[in-house]
Scaffold this active site. Sequence first.
Site, short mmCIF file in Angstrom:
data_model
loop_
_atom_site.label_atom_id
_atom_site.label_comp_id
_atom_site.label_asym_id
_atom_site.label_seq_id
_atom_site.Cartn_x
_atom_site.Cartn_y
_atom_site.Cartn_z
N CYS A 1 -3.62 -18.18 15.02
CA CYS A 1 -3.39 -17.21 15.64
C CYS A 1 -3.69 -18.42 17.09
O CYS A 1 -4.87 -18.96 17.57
CB CYS A 1 -4.26 -16.20 16.61
SG CYS A 1 -4.61 -14.66 15.16
N ARG B 1 -9.28 -8.97 11.18
CA ARG B 1 -8.61 -9.68 9.51
C ARG B 1 -9.54 -10.92 9.92
O ARG B 1 -9.89 -11.90 9.57
CB ARG B 1 -7.98 -9.89 9.43
CG ARG B 1 -6.73 -8.73 9.21
CD ARG B 1 -5.80 -9.18 8.61
NE ARG B 1 -4.84 -8.15 8.51
CZ ARG B 1 -3.74 -7.88 8.73
NH1 ARG B 1 -2.83 -8.69 9.67
NH2 ARG B 1 -3.13 -6.20 8.57
N ASP C 1 -6.81 4.07 10.53
CA ASP C 1 -6.29 3.20 9.85
C ASP C 1 -7.65 3.31 8.54
O ASP C 1 -9.09 3.01 9.29
CB ASP C 1 -6.21 1.76 9.27
CG ASP C 1 -5.23 0.73 8.88
OD1 ASP C 1 -5.00 2.16 7.53
OD2 ASP C 1 -4.84 -0.17 9.55
N CYS D 1 -11.22 -8.61 16.42
CA CYS D 1 -10.32 -8.79 15.40
C CYS D 1 -10.51 -8.35 14.08
O CYS D 1 -11.46 -8.44 13.36
CB CYS D 1 -9.48 -10.66 15.00
SG CYS D 1 -8.87 -10.64 13.62
N ARG E 1 0.99 -0.88 -0.03
CA ARG E 1 0.00 0.04 0.42
C ARG E 1 0.41 1.65 0.42
O ARG E 1 0.57 1.94 -1.18
CB ARG E 1 -0.97 -0.04 1.25
CG ARG E 1 -1.50 0.99 1.51
CD ARG E 1 -2.90 1.25 2.75
NE ARG E 1 -3.30 -0.11 1.82
CZ ARG E 1 -4.11 -0.66 2.80
NH1 ARG E 1 -3.92 -0.96 4.38
NH2 ARG E 1 -5.01 -1.61 2.56
N TYR E 2 2.04 1.34 0.82
CA TYR E 2 2.90 2.75 1.04
C TYR E 2 3.82 1.97 -0.41
O TYR E 2 4.47 0.93 0.01
CB TYR E 2 3.05 2.48 2.34
CG TYR E 2 1.88 3.59 3.84
CD1 TYR E 2 1.59 3.92 3.49
CD2 TYR E 2 1.79 2.14 3.95
CE1 TYR E 2 0.30 4.39 4.36
CE2 TYR E 2 0.79 1.62 5.13
CZ TYR E 2 0.24 3.66 5.02
OH TYR E 2 -1.01 3.69 6.01
N LYS F 1 -3.01 4.70 7.21
CA LYS F 1 -3.17 4.88 8.70
C LYS F 1 -2.95 6.21 8.44
O LYS F 1 -2.27 7.42 7.70
CB LYS F 1 -2.39 4.96 8.69
CG LYS F 1 -2.05 3.35 9.46
CD LYS F 1 -1.39 2.68 10.83
CE LYS F 1 -1.33 1.28 10.29
NZ LYS F 1 -0.58 0.24 8.97
N ARG G 1 6.78 -0.24 1.60
CA ARG G 1 6.77 -1.36 2.99
C ARG G 1 5.81 -1.97 2.74
O ARG G 1 4.27 -1.89 1.88
CB ARG G 1 6.74 -1.12 4.43
CG ARG G 1 5.38 0.37 4.71
CD ARG G 1 5.87 1.16 5.80
NE ARG G 1 5.10 1.92 6.75
CZ ARG G 1 5.04 3.47 6.24
NH1 ARG G 1 5.33 3.52 4.44
NH2 ARG G 1 3.92 4.22 6.40
N ASP H 1 -11.28 -0.68 14.04
CA ASP H 1 -11.61 -0.53 12.47
C ASP H 1 -13.35 -0.85 12.47
O ASP H 1 -13.85 -1.56 12.99
CB ASP H 1 -11.12 -1.44 11.43
CG ASP H 1 -9.86 -1.46 11.76
OD1 ASP H 1 -9.34 -0.68 11.67
OD2 ASP H 1 -8.37 -1.94 11.60
N CYS I 1 -8.53 -12.93 18.89
CA CYS I 1 -9.64 -11.98 19.70
C CYS I 1 -10.70 -11.62 18.93
O CYS I 1 -10.66 -11.46 18.16
CB CYS I 1 -7.90 -10.67 19.37
SG CYS I 1 -6.95 -11.08 19.72
C1 LIG Z 1 -0.20 -0.58 8.85
C2 LIG Z 1 0.40 -1.11 7.35
C3 LIG Z 1 1.68 -0.80 7.59
C4 LIG Z 1 2.81 -0.45 8.39
O1 LIG Z 1 2.35 1.42 8.48
P1 LIG Z 1 3.08 1.51 9.82
O2 LIG Z 1 2.43 3.43 10.00
O3 LIG Z 1 4.20 1.82 8.95
O4 LIG Z 1 3.16 1.26 11.61
C5 LIG Z 1 1.72 -1.22 6.14
N1 LIG Z 1 0.97 -1.36 4.71
C6 LIG Z 1 0.33 -1.72 6.07
C7 LIG Z 1 -0.97 -2.45 4.45
C8 LIG Z 1 -0.09 -1.52 6.39
O5 LIG Z 1 -2.26 -1.45 7.17
S1 SF4 Z 2 -6.42 -9.39 16.84
FE1 SF4 Z 2 -6.68 -10.70 14.84
S2 SF4 Z 2 -5.17 -11.87 13.97
FE2 SF4 Z 2 -4.26 -10.56 15.50
S3 SF4 Z 2 -3.55 -12.32 17.27
FE3 SF4 Z 2 -5.79 -11.56 17.51
S4 SF4 Z 2 -7.01 -12.61 16.21
FE4 SF4 Z 2 -5.24 -13.24 15.22
#
Ligand SMILES: *Cc1c(COP(=O)(O)O)cnc(C)c1O
Ligand code: SF4
Length: 406
Positions: free
Chosen positions: A132, A141, A337, A139, A119-120, A344, A123, A300, A136
């Site tokens: 996991c 995801r 986010d 979560c 995305r960025y 973010k 990174r 989120d 959680c």
């Molecule tokens: C959160 C995230 C990152 C890391 O973001 P930082 O602000 O550098 O911690 C990188 N890629 C994706 C897709 C993310 O959601």
């Molecule tokens: S937030 Fe989601 S991905 Fe992270 S440890 Fe908890 S269940 Fe796993």
Amino acid sequence: MREASRSSYASRPRFWRSVRQEEWSSWIWQQQNRVRDVETLCQIIPLSSDEIETINWSADRFRMAITPHYLTLIDGSSLECPIRLQAIPQRGEQVRFPYELDDPLAEEKHMPVPGLTHRYPDRVLVYMTHNCPVYCRHCTRKRKVSDPQSAPRAQELTAAIAYIAGHPEVRDVLLSGGDPLSLSTRRLAGALAAIRRIDHVDVIRVGTRNPVTLPQRIDAELCEVLASVAPVYVNTQFNHLDEATSESEQALKMLREAGCILSNQMVLLAGINDTPHKVETLNRWLLRNGVRPYYIFQADMAAGITHYRTPLATGLEIMRHLRGRLSGLGVPQFVIDLPDGGGKIPISPDYLEPGTGKEQPLLFRNWQGELFEFWDVDGTPTGQSFMSSAESENRSLPSRRNPKDR
Ligand SMILES: *Cc1c(COP(=O)(O)O)cnc(C)c1O
Ligand code: SF4
């Protein structure tokens, strides 16, 4: 004397009374003895009828799993226990709101290869596994985490690493999931070594909740692997001081000794950690353990987690409280986010008084609520000062306004 953090082994429920310390300390034992059904759970702590119903409801949606270590931290006599609310499905999971999204961060949309989000520019995020130790309930995801069908395959990981190797602009690789430490140490070692061999990668990060939910996973063998590719930035997720145990402290110590750089990404959760005092006490404990608070995440817009969300004003109030009262090292950024892959953004309390600064000093309010003048410059060499130098030598600094005058 400060109270020592409790040991989960020493405070384990009667259900695990006969378990030996060596078993409890083994992450394999913890992993194999995770509680995943109502029948077992209600032998350990009393459940509400809502919880029983929601656990069954969630079985084929977003499974429940709780390690004995994490389960021990639940106060069985309280339905508001912050650990219970993170680990045991609550009725709110079944409620849907029209704005909720299955993939709130559009992670699937920005995948140049399966299992990697870019995305960025500099990174990437790699999904190592969808498992996991504890699922959680908040979560983000949920759509894939806990679902064994959607787990990334070995060749996907190889393709993701090849993508990184082929993209010199990628300087920072964030291993995520699920929890990357759910992989075997051998597979993790292979991936870490392959990424470290890529010359343009400066930063390797591991996002893991194991120090919280399965601290036993941080063992000597894993630490050896982490040390061999040091430094690894480890981002964990402590959300409440009740998660502080001697087992977690030991895990954090071992990670530090393996050359890891530790930070925490707290998720702001209604009824769990949504007061200034709770965040302050958590962050003080983190600093003592060499972990820098990095982010506080606004929860989120993910499906079925709206009951955990707090108004933005709550996070802003926490941030305003922390600044000035807690070492700057313990003041994280409060971020949202954005949905649909917006990325973010930090949100911060406003310290500038509205409407000030035009041909006059800016007026800032400090952490104690007092007002202070600050002369800005316009950045051009001639316009830099409103006064001649002679004048400015005679003039005392803008006086601090006495808050009592207001
Ligand atoms: C959160 C995230 C990152 C890391 O973001 P930082 O602000 O550098 O911690 C990188 N890629 C994706 C897709 C993310 O959601
Ligand atoms: S937030 Fe989601 S991905 Fe992270 S440890 Fe908890 S269940 Fe796993």
